[in-house]
Design an enzyme around this catalytic site. Sequence first.
Site, PDB file in Angstrom:
ATOM      1  N   LYS A  78       0.717  -1.203  -0.051  1.00 18.57           N
ATOM      2  CA  LYS A  78       0.012   0.062  -0.151  1.00 18.57           C
ATOM      3  C   LYS A  78       0.816   1.319   0.024  1.00 18.57           C
ATOM      4  O   LYS A  78       1.830   1.303   0.955  1.00 18.57           O
ATOM      5  CB  LYS A  78      -0.877  -0.109   1.330  1.00 18.57           C
ATOM      6  N   SER A 153      -9.781   1.981   3.243  1.00 17.80           N
ATOM      7  CA  SER A 153      -8.799   2.721   2.173  1.00 17.80           C
ATOM      8  C   SER A 153      -7.794   1.734   1.421  1.00 17.80           C
ATOM      9  O   SER A 153      -7.277   2.455   0.432  1.00 17.80           O
ATOM     10  CB  SER A 153      -7.910   3.861   2.884  1.00 17.80           C
ATOM     11  N   SER A 177      -9.795  -0.290   7.338  1.00 21.08           N
ATOM     12  CA  SER A 177      -9.017  -0.253   5.982  1.00 21.08           C
ATOM     13  C   SER A 177      -8.488  -1.408   5.253  1.00 21.08           C
ATOM     14  O   SER A 177      -8.294  -1.476   4.117  1.00 21.08           O
ATOM     15  CB  SER A 177      -8.259   0.712   5.939  1.00 21.08           C
TER      16      SER A 177
HETATM   17  N1  GLN Z   1     -12.858   3.947   6.272  1.00 16.13           N
HETATM   18  C1  GLN Z   1     -12.273   4.474   7.632  1.00 16.13           C
HETATM   19  C2  GLN Z   1     -11.840   5.952   7.668  1.00 16.13           C
HETATM   20  O1  GLN Z   1     -12.032   6.696   6.712  1.00 16.13           O
HETATM   21  C3  GLN Z   1     -11.147   3.599   7.856  1.00 16.13           C
HETATM   22  C4  GLN Z   1     -10.021   4.019   7.619  1.00 16.13           C
HETATM   23  C5  GLN Z   1      -8.613   3.505   7.712  1.00 16.13           C
HETATM   24  O2  GLN Z   1      -8.912   2.418   8.373  1.00 16.13           O
HETATM   25  N2  GLN Z   1      -7.361   3.633   7.418  1.00 16.13           N
HETATM   26  O3  GLN Z   1     -11.452   6.335   8.556  1.00 16.13           O
END
Ligand code: GLN
Length: 485
Positions: A78, A153, A177
């Site tokens: 990532k 994400s 994420s």
């Molecule tokens: N979707 C969640 C957020 O927007 C989780 C993001 C993540 O785990 N990096 O904060």
Amino acid sequence: MSLSYLTINQIKQGFKNKDFSCSELVKYYLTRSEVNQDLNAYISLNSVQSLKQAQEVDKRLKVGKKMKDLEGIPVSIKDVILTKGLKTTAASKILADYTAVYDATLVKRLKEAGVIILGKTNCDEFVMGSSNENSAFGKVLNPWNKSRVPGGSSGGSAVAVAADLCVFSVGTDTGGSIRQPAAFCGVVGLKPTYGRVSRYGLIAMTSSLDQAGPITRTAEEATQVLQVLAGKDIYDSTTTQSRVENYSQAIKKPVKGLKIGVPKEYFISGMDSEIEKKIQEAIKEMEKLGTKIKTITLPSTPFSLATYYIILTAEVSSNLARYDGIRYGWQSRVTHSLADVYQKSRAEGFGPEVKRRIMMGTYVLSEGYKEAYYRKALKVKQLIKNEYQKAFKEVDVLITPTTPTVAFKIGEKFTDPLTMYLSDIYTVAANIAGICGISLGCGFSKQKLPIGLQIMGAPFNEATILKLAYHYQQHTNFHQQHPKI
Ligand code: GLN
């Protein structure tokens, strides 16, 4: 021999039997760049270096050298994880030209284990999002249905694994994420316990919640990758001394007698009926494996999301202060004063969601509101933690859906941040409570979109959730179904 969708073990065997060379395998992945162009899973590719490395592996294979644990396995990382000499952008314009000057500890460990890094995967900007629509490098498409989001994400990582653009990927999970995109793309995503995997070299969003982990196609591979990632790191004081067990051995042990808790607060009215049905079926399947099912209660569950978004934004506002147009990345071209450099570089470099969170975080930390929001959220965090601790005295693991819906349509929630935040409702608690969680496929909707099952375990009990996931996959074949692309 077909090189598609090979597992780590199949590749190791293939090398050994000389069924294919490492160069052939890497070329196979590189020729899939058309699929990648379509889905936009990678931000950058590392083709030349990957091929060179593959040739080195082939030389070692030829002379019969002992292979390292993950030697010659083509992977992706990532793009918020520092990878020396490669661009690491956090999917943001502000870091679009940033080349990492050192390796994150987890990257160093993967390299020492012999992996080949094919490239860096797309994600939401600074890992803020649930749909991968917040990337400065364009949205990522779900390979099961290209009008749907892949989740976020770590959307690029999940897509790369689901569409066979790499063998596995490493993502990060602050509130879901790794698990949520894994669920939307029908692959396995493991969020280890906070402190299990070093955060050194991760571009921080919320330092108290961030954790890196594997995205794979099988639970067994998640086990193999975690084995390499896990452990104490002197560069990250939050990593623990707690022993890293031999996960591959642990998962083969029987699951008979394992106590599974089903928290009733996770099965609320309004949840997608197809998801509920598949989760119930999965629970029945687990019962057949000899586990014991028990309904339990986690009364603070409704407060998780608010707690998460207060703690998260507070830390975002301070963590992202370092992007000031001077130390890192983008600097505005037309500036007249120092304040101008800060303001314009940040205004031009950050996308709307990042700005929204910085502003919310600044607000919840401001004089007069800090007690009401931030401090209160920290107290509720402790309450949630205590509840999970208590639950793990009664049961060994918890089972819930990973997401309240299947992958939603591109654009569907983009203009409504609150609905977007709600898609994390089942995943944030694991981060707040500092426990571990895994998502794996447990079926498909009528529209052939993957459905994810979440198994959560007590701190540093990754072996147990991996074991249950492994046994479940031994008895089902959802993980062997792949998108037609
Ligand atoms: N979707 C969640 C957020 O927007 C989780 C993001 C993540 O785990 N990096 O904060």
